[in-house]
Design an enzyme around this catalytic site. Sequence first.
Site, PDB file in Angstrom:
ATOM      1  N   LEU A   3     -19.639  35.430   3.023  1.00  0.00           N
ATOM      2  CA  LEU A   3     -20.780  36.211   2.568  1.00  0.00           C
ATOM      3  C   LEU A   3     -20.303  37.512   1.962  1.00  0.00           C
ATOM      4  CD1 LEU A   3     -23.095  35.678   5.592  1.00  0.00           C
ATOM      5  CD2 LEU A   3     -22.877  34.341   3.511  1.00  0.00           C
ATOM      6  N   PRO A 237     -26.532  40.491   9.005  1.00  0.00           N
ATOM      7  CA  PRO A 237     -25.768  39.322   8.547  1.00  0.00           C
ATOM      8  C   PRO A 237     -24.276  39.644   8.480  1.00  0.00           C
ATOM      9  CG  PRO A 237     -27.755  39.546   7.248  1.00  0.00           C
ATOM     10  CD  PRO A 237     -27.676  40.770   8.108  1.00  0.00           C
ATOM     11  N   ASP A 238     -23.457  38.722   8.967  1.00  0.00           N
ATOM     12  CA  ASP A 238     -21.988  38.789   8.961  1.00  0.00           C
ATOM     13  C   ASP A 238     -21.406  39.618  10.096  1.00  0.00           C
ATOM     14  OD1 ASP A 238     -22.390  37.562   6.545  1.00  0.00           O
ATOM     15  OD2 ASP A 238     -21.302  39.009   5.347  1.00  0.00           O
ATOM     16  N   ALA A 239     -22.188  40.465  10.751  1.00  0.00           N
ATOM     17  CA  ALA A 239     -21.604  41.415  11.699  1.00  0.00           C
ATOM     18  C   ALA A 239     -20.846  40.725  12.829  1.00  0.00           C
ATOM     19  CB  ALA A 239     -22.683  42.330  12.276  1.00  0.00           C
ATOM     20  N   GLN A 242     -17.879  38.207  11.338  1.00  0.00           N
ATOM     21  CA  GLN A 242     -16.731  38.961  10.831  1.00  0.00           C
ATOM     22  C   GLN A 242     -16.016  39.757  11.916  1.00  0.00           C
ATOM     23  OE1 GLN A 242     -18.352  41.560   7.865  1.00  0.00           O
ATOM     24  NE2 GLN A 242     -18.272  40.038   6.245  1.00  0.00           N
TER      25      GLN A 242
END
Length: 408
Positions: A3, A237-239, A242
Site C-alpha cells: 500500500l 491502514p498499513d499501521a 508495516q
Amino acid sequence: MRLPDMRRSRVVVALAAACAIAAAGTTVALARRGDSDPSAGAKPTGTSVNEMADQGPIGASAKPPASSPPVSQSAKPATLPVRKPSSPSSVKPSAKTTTKPSAKKAASTPTVKPVVVPEQGDPLSQTDGLYVDPQSQPVYWVSEHSSDSRSASIKAGIADRPLGRWFNGDGADVSDARAYVAGAARAGKLPVLVFYHIPQRGCGGGEGASSTSAYRSWIDSMAAAIGKNPAVVILEPDALPQLDCLSSSAQTTRLSLLSYAVDQLRSSAPNTWTYLDAGHDDWTPAGTMAKWLKAAGVANARGFSLNVSNFQSTARNVSYANAVNAALGTSKHFVIDTSRNGNPLNGDDWCNPTGERVGVTPRTGGATGLDLQLWVKPPGESDGDCGIGVGTDAGDFSPAIAMKLLGH
C-alpha cells in the site's frame, strides 16, 4: 499487497459548491441487516462466501483495479512500497484502574475497580444505509466533465456510490470531519471515515503526525468531531501490517498510539464502530496479526478491516478473518474493502495492475462476522505513475483507470 503512502492536494473546483448541493442528497440505501446492492436486489446477511464470489461487480466485467489508500479531500499521495511484517511486537499496557473507597470500610481502605468503558451504540441500527460523499474526487470530476462521454458511467458506477473519506493530517481535517458526519446525520446515513495519520506512516518514511503528542491531540479532536453521530472509522491502514519496518521502540510506541486511538473513539464517539486495519493474508500470518491486534487494543474496538486498497478476493479475506479470530481466541467483527477485488489478484503487482475490476458495491453482511463490504479506497484513484495509471500521480483520480475498473 503493498500500500502506498499518500498526500493529496485539496481539490479546488469552481463548481464545488453547486456540486456539493446537487450531490448532497445522493445516498445509497442499504439494508441494515442484509446485503443490498443499490443497483440490484437485496440479499440476506447470511449469504455464503461462495455466493459472494458469484455476485460479480458492477460494470461490464468482473475484475478489480489497483490503487493506494486514498486521502481526505485535501491530499495528494506519494507512492511508497511496503514490506511484509513478520515478528510480533510488544504488548499493550494493562488496563487503567480507578480507586474508590469502599462504602462499608474506612476511607483509608480503597477498593480498586476497572474503568468502565461505555458500550458503543450500533450505528447501523441508527441509520438507513451508507452515506454517499458529496465531495469525493469522482463527484468533482463528473461535475467538471458533464460533456465527457465517460461521465455518465463514472457517475453511476462510482460517484453515486458510498466511498470512504480519508483524513491524513490536513489542517482542515477536524472541521471537514465535523461537517462530513453532520451531513450524513442530516441524511440519516452512515459515513465511513479513514484515519491515516500515524507517526512514521509509510514504513517509517517520515509521513504522518510529527510526534506522539501531536497524534494524540489529532485523535482527540477527530473523535470529538464525530461525537455522538453514527459513524464507521477505519483506523490507520498499513499501521499494523508495516509494524516490523520499525525499530522495537517505535513498534511499542505505535501500538500504544493505536490503543489510545481505539479508546478515545470508544469514549468520545460512542456510536462509532472502529476497525483496526489488519492488511490481508498475503502480508502477515494470522497468528502474528492477532498478537499485534491484541497489543493495539482490538478488545475495545468493533474489530478489524481487511484488503484496504488491495485486490484479494472476498472469500480469501473471510478465511483470513476466521484465522485471525481463531488466533485471538475471540470473534471480532470485520469489514472488507471490495473496491477493487472483482477480479482477484493472484500475483504481487499492487500498483495499478492490469485487468482489475470493482467488486460488489458497498453493502452490509455477506458472511458470519462480516459487518460491511465497503469501498474504502475510491475506485479510480491511482496508485502512482505505474501500470494502467502511467502518467498519473498517486491519489489522483483518473477517469481512464475508473473506466477500466468498471469494465469499459
